[in-house]
Design a protein around this motif. Structure first.
Motif, PDB file in Angstrom:
ATOM      1  N   VAL A 167      36.858  35.384   4.793  1.00 20.41           N
ATOM      2  CA  VAL A 167      35.692  36.022   4.156  1.00 20.41           C
ATOM      3  C   VAL A 167      36.093  37.202   3.276  1.00 20.41           C
ATOM      4  CG1 VAL A 167      33.554  37.303   4.592  1.00 20.41           C
ATOM      5  CG2 VAL A 167      34.071  35.231   5.904  1.00 20.41           C
ATOM      6  N   PRO A 168      36.958  38.139   3.740  1.00 13.52           N
ATOM      7  CA  PRO A 168      37.321  39.254   2.855  1.00 13.52           C
ATOM      8  C   PRO A 168      37.924  38.795   1.531  1.00 13.52           C
ATOM      9  CG  PRO A 168      38.061  39.682   5.099  1.00 13.52           C
ATOM     10  CD  PRO A 168      37.612  38.262   5.053  1.00 13.52           C
ATOM     11  N   TYR A 169      38.749  37.749   1.570  1.00 12.28           N
ATOM     12  CA  TYR A 169      39.411  37.281   0.350  1.00 12.28           C
ATOM     13  C   TYR A 169      38.402  36.661  -0.618  1.00 12.28           C
ATOM     14  CZ  TYR A 169      43.704  38.088   2.931  1.00 12.28           C
ATOM     15  OH  TYR A 169      44.725  38.684   3.639  1.00 12.28           O
ATOM     16  N   THR A 170      37.534  35.773  -0.119  1.00 13.60           N
ATOM     17  CA  THR A 170      36.563  35.138  -1.013  1.00 13.60           C
ATOM     18  C   THR A 170      35.553  36.153  -1.541  1.00 13.60           C
ATOM     19  OG1 THR A 170      35.249  34.508   0.933  1.00 13.60           O
ATOM     20  CG2 THR A 170      36.794  32.884   0.074  1.00 13.60           C
ATOM     21  N   GLN A 171      35.164  37.117  -0.722  1.00 11.83           N
ATOM     22  CA  GLN A 171      34.204  38.118  -1.183  1.00 11.83           C
ATOM     23  C   GLN A 171      34.850  39.085  -2.169  1.00 11.83           C
ATOM     24  OE1 GLN A 171      31.217  37.775  -0.897  1.00 11.83           O
ATOM     25  NE2 GLN A 171      30.405  37.504   1.138  1.00 11.83           N
ATOM     26  N   LEU A 172      36.102  39.437  -1.951  1.00  6.79           N
ATOM     27  CA  LEU A 172      36.795  40.305  -2.913  1.00  6.79           C
ATOM     28  C   LEU A 172      36.976  39.590  -4.254  1.00  6.79           C
ATOM     29  CD1 LEU A 172      39.379  41.972  -0.530  1.00  6.79           C
ATOM     30  CD2 LEU A 172      37.660  43.176  -1.896  1.00  6.79           C
ATOM     31  N   MET A 173      37.168  38.271  -4.209  1.00  8.69           N
ATOM     32  CA  MET A 173      37.232  37.503  -5.452  1.00  8.69           C
ATOM     33  C   MET A 173      35.903  37.588  -6.195  1.00  8.69           C
ATOM     34  SD  MET A 173      39.302  34.164  -4.004  1.00  8.69           S
ATOM     35  CE  MET A 173      39.036  33.174  -5.470  1.00  8.69           C
ATOM     36  N   VAL A 174      34.790  37.401  -5.459  1.00  8.48           N
ATOM     37  CA  VAL A 174      33.459  37.474  -6.080  1.00  8.48           C
ATOM     38  C   VAL A 174      33.206  38.872  -6.650  1.00  8.48           C
ATOM     39  CG1 VAL A 174      30.983  37.412  -5.593  1.00  8.48           C
ATOM     40  CG2 VAL A 174      32.484  35.638  -4.658  1.00  8.48           C
ATOM     41  N   LEU A 175      33.569  39.896  -5.892  1.00  8.27           N
ATOM     42  CA  LEU A 175      33.296  41.270  -6.317  1.00  8.27           C
ATOM     43  C   LEU A 175      34.072  41.640  -7.575  1.00  8.27           C
ATOM     44  CD1 LEU A 175      33.168  42.924  -2.810  1.00  8.27           C
ATOM     45  CD2 LEU A 175      31.347  43.032  -4.530  1.00  8.27           C
ATOM     46  N   HIS A 176      35.343  41.262  -7.638  1.00  5.39           N
ATOM     47  CA  HIS A 176      36.124  41.591  -8.828  1.00  5.39           C
ATOM     48  C   HIS A 176      35.660  40.787 -10.040  1.00  5.39           C
ATOM     49  CE1 HIS A 176      38.938  44.474  -7.227  1.00  5.39           C
ATOM     50  NE2 HIS A 176      39.077  43.729  -6.143  1.00  5.39           N
ATOM     51  N   GLU A 177      35.084  39.613  -9.792  1.00  5.98           N
ATOM     52  CA  GLU A 177      34.478  38.882 -10.901  1.00  5.98           C
ATOM     53  C   GLU A 177      33.238  39.630 -11.402  1.00  5.98           C
ATOM     54  OE1 GLU A 177      32.656  34.468 -12.016  1.00  5.98           O
ATOM     55  OE2 GLU A 177      33.321  34.902  -9.960  1.00  5.98           O
ATOM     56  N   LEU A 178      32.422  40.143 -10.454  1.00 10.15           N
ATOM     57  CA  LEU A 178      31.240  40.912 -10.840  1.00 10.15           C
ATOM     58  C   LEU A 178      31.623  42.196 -11.565  1.00 10.15           C
ATOM     59  CD1 LEU A 178      29.124  40.465  -7.575  1.00 10.15           C
ATOM     60  CD2 LEU A 178      28.620  39.482  -9.826  1.00 10.15           C
ATOM     61  N   LEU A 179      32.789  42.746 -11.220  1.00  8.43           N
ATOM     62  CA  LEU A 179      33.286  43.962 -11.881  1.00  8.43           C
ATOM     63  C   LEU A 179      34.046  43.637 -13.157  1.00  8.43           C
ATOM     64  CD1 LEU A 179      34.516  45.851  -8.670  1.00  8.43           C
ATOM     65  CD2 LEU A 179      32.601  46.534 -10.153  1.00  8.43           C
ATOM     66  N   ASP A 180      34.060  42.332 -13.541  1.00 14.72           N
ATOM     67  CA  ASP A 180      34.752  41.867 -14.754  1.00 14.72           C
ATOM     68  C   ASP A 180      36.241  42.232 -14.715  1.00 14.72           C
ATOM     69  OD1 ASP A 180      34.913  40.525 -17.142  1.00 14.72           O
ATOM     70  OD2 ASP A 180      34.461  42.285 -18.372  1.00 14.72           O
ATOM     71  N   GLN A 181      36.857  41.881 -13.602  1.00 12.21           N
ATOM     72  CA  GLN A 181      38.292  42.101 -13.420  1.00 12.21           C
ATOM     73  C   GLN A 181      38.942  40.759 -13.041  1.00 12.21           C
ATOM     74  OE1 GLN A 181      38.348  45.131 -10.384  1.00 12.21           O
ATOM     75  NE2 GLN A 181      37.907  46.799 -11.821  1.00 12.21           N
ATOM     76  N   PRO A 182      39.050  39.832 -13.995  1.00 15.78           N
ATOM     77  CA  PRO A 182      39.536  38.477 -13.701  1.00 15.78           C
ATOM     78  C   PRO A 182      40.953  38.452 -13.130  1.00 15.78           C
ATOM     79  CG  PRO A 182      39.435  38.858 -16.071  1.00 15.78           C
ATOM     80  CD  PRO A 182      38.728  39.992 -15.437  1.00 15.78           C
ATOM     81  N   ASP A 183      41.805  39.351 -13.581  1.00 18.39           N
ATOM     82  CA  ASP A 183      43.170  39.353 -13.043  1.00 18.39           C
ATOM     83  C   ASP A 183      43.170  39.653 -11.541  1.00 18.39           C
ATOM     84  OD1 ASP A 183      44.115  38.802 -15.548  1.00 18.39           O
ATOM     85  OD2 ASP A 183      44.619  40.888 -16.027  1.00 18.39           O
ATOM     86  N   SER A 184      42.275  40.558 -11.105  1.00 19.65           N
ATOM     87  CA  SER A 184      42.194  40.889  -9.683  1.00 19.65           C
ATOM     88  C   SER A 184      41.659  39.711  -8.876  1.00 19.65           C
ATOM     89  CB  SER A 184      41.293  42.112  -9.488  1.00 19.65           C
ATOM     90  OG  SER A 184      41.862  43.262 -10.075  1.00 19.65           O
ATOM     91  N   VAL A 185      40.773  38.910  -9.483  1.00 18.31           N
ATOM     92  CA  VAL A 185      40.266  37.712  -8.789  1.00 18.31           C
ATOM     93  C   VAL A 185      41.438  36.791  -8.451  1.00 18.31           C
ATOM     94  CG1 VAL A 185      38.821  35.673  -8.979  1.00 18.31           C
ATOM     95  CG2 VAL A 185      38.017  37.860  -9.908  1.00 18.31           C
TER      96      VAL A 185
END
Length: 393
Positions: A301-319
Motif C-alpha cells: 500500500v505505501p508504494y502504490t499510494q506514494l506512486m499515486v501521490l507523486h503523480e498528483l504532485l506532477d513528479q513522474p520521475d518519483s513515480v
C-alpha cells in the motif's frame, strides 16, 4: 504421567516459538501475582456454575482484584483451592483414571488463576481443557453405575442425569440461536454486565456503517465511547462515519485518535493518508505513507499510494522511482510485484505512454503468470482473454 509431561513440553514449545501471540511477560512483583491468584476464588465458582447451570447468555468478563491480604474475598479462593486440593489428594490415594482426570482438570484450570495476567480474566471457553478431566470423571461415574447392577441406583442416576442433560441441550440450542444471529449476539453483548460490552456497540455500529446507515451507527458509537474512550476501533469507526457524512476534516481527527490509541498501527496510517488525499493535502499524505512503509514493510500500500501521490504532485520521475523500489522489495512475491507493475502500467497509460504500459503488462504475464487478478487483467488488456471469460473469474 509421562505422556502428559510430553504433551506439556510440546505445547510450551509451540506456544513459545510458533504461536503468533507472544507470551505475556512474567510479573516480577510476586505480591501482585499472589493477590491475583487469591482473587480468583469467585471466578472459579463461576466456572462451576457455567458447567452445572450455564446461563442463557454469558459473555467474557473480569474478576475484581483483591485490595490486599485482608480482603474478605481471599477466603473464597482459599476455600475453593482447599477443596480442589483435597479432591486431587483423594484421587491420588486411589490412583487410576480418577487421578489422571483430576490432574487434567487442575492442570487445565491452573493458568486461569492469573499466575500470568490474562485478558479477559474470565471466559467460559477457558475451561475447555479442564472439562476434559471432568468428562473423564463423569464417564467413570456412569461406568460405576452400570457395574453396580442395582436397579434403584440406575433409576436414581437416570432421574438426575436425564433432566440435567436435557437442560444442557436446551441451553446449547439457545446459545447456538444467539451465535448464529450476529446482530442479536452483539445486542445482547452490549446489554450485558461486562466491562467489555463496548465491543457489542462497536460491532453494531460496524454493521450499520456497512449497510450505509451512519445515523444508526452514531448512536452505538456514542455508547461505545462512553464505555471505553481509548478504543482504537471505535475512533476508526467514527472516522468512517464522518466519511459517510462527507466530513473528511472530522474523519481525519478521528483517524488520528485511532492511530494514537493503537500505538502506531499501520492500518490507521492508511486511513489518515487516504483522508489527506481526499482533502488535497498530498505532501502531508506522502509523509504519512512514507512512515507507513517503515511500520509495515510487508505491505504494498505505501508504494502504490506514494506512486499515486507523486503523480498528483506532477513528479513522474518519483513515480517510477517508487515503483522500482517496490519491485525490488517484493521481487519474491509475485502477486505484490504484479500489483505494482499494474499500477505503473496505469500511470504510463494516463501519461499517454501506451507502449510502455503494454510492456509492463507483458512483463506481468511473463514473470508472474499465476499472479491472480493482475495477471488476468493484463491478459484482458492484451487481448489474450475475452471479456466474458474475465467476468466469469
Amino acid at each position: 504421567t509421562g505422556p502428559f509431561f510430553l504433551v506439556m513440553i510440546c505445547f510450551w514449545l509451540y506456544r513459545k516459538f510458533l504461536c503468533p501471540i507472544p507470551f505475556t511477560p512474567f510479573d516480577p512483583d510476586l505480591r501482585a501475582v499472589l493477590l491475583r491468584m487469591l482473587g480468583m476464588g469467585d471466578g472459579i465458582l463461576q466456572y462451576v456454575r457455567a458447567l452445572l447451570a450455564p446461563e442463557y447468555f454469558k459473555p467474557f468478563s473480569d474478576v475484581p482484584e483483591l485490595s490486599g491480604f485482608g480482603d474478605p474475598l481471599l477466603w473464597t479462593a482459599v476455600t475453593v483451592g482447599s477443596l480442589l486440593l483435597a479432591a486431587w489428594l483423594l484421587a491420588l490415594r486411589y490412583r487410576g483414571l480418577a487421578f489422571i482426570a483430576m490432574t487434567v482438570f487442575l492442570v487445565g484450570l491452573a493458568p486461569h488463576f492469573q499466575i500470568l495476567r490474562v485478558y479477559p480474566k474470565w471466559a467460559e471457553h477457558y475451561i475447555c481443557i479442564s472439562s476434559l478431566g471432568l468428562f473423564l470423571l463423569l464417564g467413570m461415574m456412569i461406568r460405576s453405575v452400570f457395574e453396580t447392577r442395582k436397579k434403584n441406583t440406575f433409576i436414581l442416576f437416570l432421574a438426575l442425569y436425564i433432566p440435567f442433560l436435557t437442560f444442557i441441550l436446551v441451553r446449547t440450542w439457545q446459545r447456538n440461536q444467539i451465535y448464529n444471529d450476529t446482530e442479536r449476539y452483539y445486542t445482547l453483548l452490549s446489554q450485558a454486565d461486562t466491562p467489555y460490552r463496548f465491543f457489542g456497540y462497536q460491532q453494531l455500529a460496524r454493521m450499520a456503517l456497512e449497510d450505509n446507515q451512519p445515523d444508526k451507527a452514531y448512536v452505538d458509537l456514542h455508547m461505545a465511547l462512553q464505555q471505553e474512550f481509548r478504543s482504537e476501533f471505535t475512533h476508526e469507526l467514527l472516522g468512517t462515519y464522518y466519511q459517510q457524512k462527507n466530513d473528511p476534516v472530522k474523519a481525519l481527527h478521528e483517524f488520528k485518535l485511532a492511530y494514537y490509541y493503537s500505538l502506531d498501527s499501520p492500518r490507521q496510517l492508511q486511513f489518515i493518508g487516504s483522508t489527506l488525499i481526499e482533502l488535497g493535502r498530498y505532501r502531508h499524505a506522502a509523509r504519512i505513507f512514507f512512515l507507513m512503509r517503515r511500520l509495515a514493510p510487508d505491505s504494498i500500500v505505501p508504494y502504490t499510494q506514494l506512486m499515486v501521490l507523486h503523480e498528483l504532485l506532477d513528479q513522474p520521475d518519483s513515480v517510477e522511482l517508487w515503483a522500482r523500489s517496490g519491485l525490488r522489495v517484493f521481487e519474491s512475491s509475485p502477486i505484490k510485484a504484479a500489483s505494482i507493475r499494474m499500477a505503473l502500467a496505469r500511470f504510463f497509460y494516463r501519461r499517454g505512454r501506451s507502449e510502455e504500459a503494454l510492456e509492463q503488462m507483458r512483463e506481468i504475464i511473463r514473470r508472474y503468470p499465476e499472479a491472480g487478478g493482475s495477471a488476468d487483467l493484463a491478459r484482458l488488456c492484451l487481448g489474450e482473454m475475452d471479456p466474458e471469460q474475465f467476468l466469469s473469474l
